[in-house]
Structures are given as structure tokens and as C-alpha cells.
Design a protein around this motif. Structure first.
Motif, PDB file in Angstrom:
ATOM      1  N   ARG A 133      16.105   7.647 -24.174  1.00 35.52           N
ATOM      2  CA  ARG A 133      15.154   7.829 -25.281  1.00 35.52           C
ATOM      3  C   ARG A 133      14.055   6.776 -25.248  1.00 35.52           C
ATOM      4  O   ARG A 133      12.930   7.040 -25.644  1.00 35.52           O
ATOM      5  N   SER A 192      18.354  11.472 -23.508  1.00 38.38           N
ATOM      6  CA  SER A 192      17.586  12.594 -24.065  1.00 38.38           C
ATOM      7  C   SER A 192      17.497  13.768 -23.105  1.00 38.38           C
ATOM      8  O   SER A 192      17.123  14.869 -23.494  1.00 38.38           O
ATOM      9  N   HIS A 246      17.476  19.330 -21.042  1.00 39.36           N
ATOM     10  CA  HIS A 246      16.959  18.621 -22.210  1.00 39.36           C
ATOM     11  C   HIS A 246      18.028  18.653 -23.299  1.00 39.36           C
ATOM     12  O   HIS A 246      18.477  19.727 -23.685  1.00 39.36           O
ATOM     13  N   LEU A 264      21.199  11.227 -31.246  1.00 37.13           N
ATOM     14  CA  LEU A 264      20.321  10.831 -30.143  1.00 37.13           C
ATOM     15  C   LEU A 264      19.117  10.016 -30.627  1.00 37.13           C
ATOM     16  O   LEU A 264      17.996  10.199 -30.153  1.00 37.13           O
ATOM     17  N   LYS A 289      19.472  17.815 -27.192  1.00 37.91           N
ATOM     18  CA  LYS A 289      18.998  17.713 -28.571  1.00 37.91           C
ATOM     19  C   LYS A 289      20.174  17.279 -29.443  1.00 37.91           C
ATOM     20  O   LYS A 289      21.327  17.361 -29.016  1.00 37.91           O
TER      21      LYS A 289
END
Length: 171
Positions: A90, A75, A15, A68, A17
Motif C-alpha cells: 500500500r 494491495s 488486485h 488493507l 480489496k
């Protein structure tokens, strides 16, 4: 009756960020380029145009890679045992990709250079054209969970590297 497509179970799920460090590096590089543009012996209109293009470039790359927040931003990603990378976009889309040899792995930076495996010809809108070309995923330590970053680097260092060696021996 439609055939059932069997998907491989991902061996690693990452994941992503937003990365503050990447935003700083991108901003600094664009700022330096603008500063270096102005002492050149170019017409004022060329300097203004170049500066405007660099600012547009900065906004594009900040939105897509550092913050992002672009619909085309990655993502997250999933890696299977066969080294197939599935990019989670995303906007909810997914792209299955193969890792290219130009990728870079280090403790301070990982750059995944990926090429899409299967191209869906039915979606030909201009916004979707970027899905047909190779794309890079830039990962700095502050843009990912530290354990996921370690697992990704280990996977890329050992499994991908050994697999590349096998492919070279077969050729």
C-alpha cells in the motif's frame, strides 16, 4: 552506466480489496479468545492485560489483512511464469517473493505463504524489518475479483503443484 535489469512480464495480476468476511472472522476469533480468558483463575490484572493485548492484536490484523489500510498491507500481487510473486504494498513498495510449500488453496480461501527473494540491506529502518521475513497473504472470495481469484487458484493448483513435483524428483 547501470546495468539494465530485465523484469519478467507477469502472467497474472491480482488486485486485492478489503474483505468484510475476513474482518468478521478475525473479530469473532478475538472476541471468543477474550471471552475464554475471563473464566480462568488468573489475577484480574492478567485478565485485563490479556484482553488489552487481544484488542491490540485485533486492530493490527484488521488494519493489515482485512481493511488493507496499513502501509504494510498487500494491495495487489503479480505472478510471473517462473512463479515469482511480486507483492505491491500500500505504501508503494514492491517485494519479490517465492511461494512456500505451506500455502493453502481452496475455493473458499487461499493463503499464500511467501518468502522474500532479494533483501535490500540499505533500508534498515525498523518499519522495514517486516520485509525480511516471510509473510502471508490471506485471500477470501469477497476480497478479490472473482475471475482473478479463479485464475490465481488454477495457476496455484496446476502450475505450482506440478513445479513442486518436478523439484522433488530432482532432489
Amino acid at each position: 552506466m547501470q546495468p539494465v535489469v530485465q523484469r519478467s512480464v507477469p502472467s497474472l495480476v491480482v488486485h486485492l480489496k478489503p474483505s468484510r468476511r475476513l474482518g468478521i472472522v478475525l473479530s469473532f476469533a478475538h472476541f471468543v479468545a477474550i471471552v475464554l480468558l475471563w473464566p480462568l483463575t488468573l489475577p484480574l490484572s492478567a485478565k485485563l492485560t490479556g484482553s488489552a493485548l487481544l484488542v491490540i492484536s485485533l486492530v493490527f490484523y484488521l488494519k493489515r489483512y482485512a481493511l488493507l489500510c496499513s502501509p504494510d498491507s498487500v494491495s495487489g500481487l503479480e505472478v510471473t511464469d517462473e512463479m515469482v510473486f511480486t507483492l505491491n504494498m500500500r505504501d508503494g513498495g514492491q517485494i519479490a517473493c517465492a511461494l512456500l510449500g505451506s500455502s493453502f488453496v481452496a475455493p473458499y480461501l487461499t493463503v499464500l505463504d511467501l518468502r522474500p527473494l532479494k533483501i535490500d540491506k540499505t533500508d534498515a529502518s525498523p518499519r522495514q524489518w517486516s520485509r525480511y521475513f516471510s509473510r502471508s497473504v490471506v485471500i477470501l472470495p469477497d476480497g478479490i475479483n472473482s475471475e482473478e481469484f479463479r485464475q490465481l487458484r488454477v495457476l496455484l493448483r496446476w502450475k505450482w503443484r506440478s513445479r513442486r513435483g518436478e523439484l522433488r524428483r530432482l532432489e
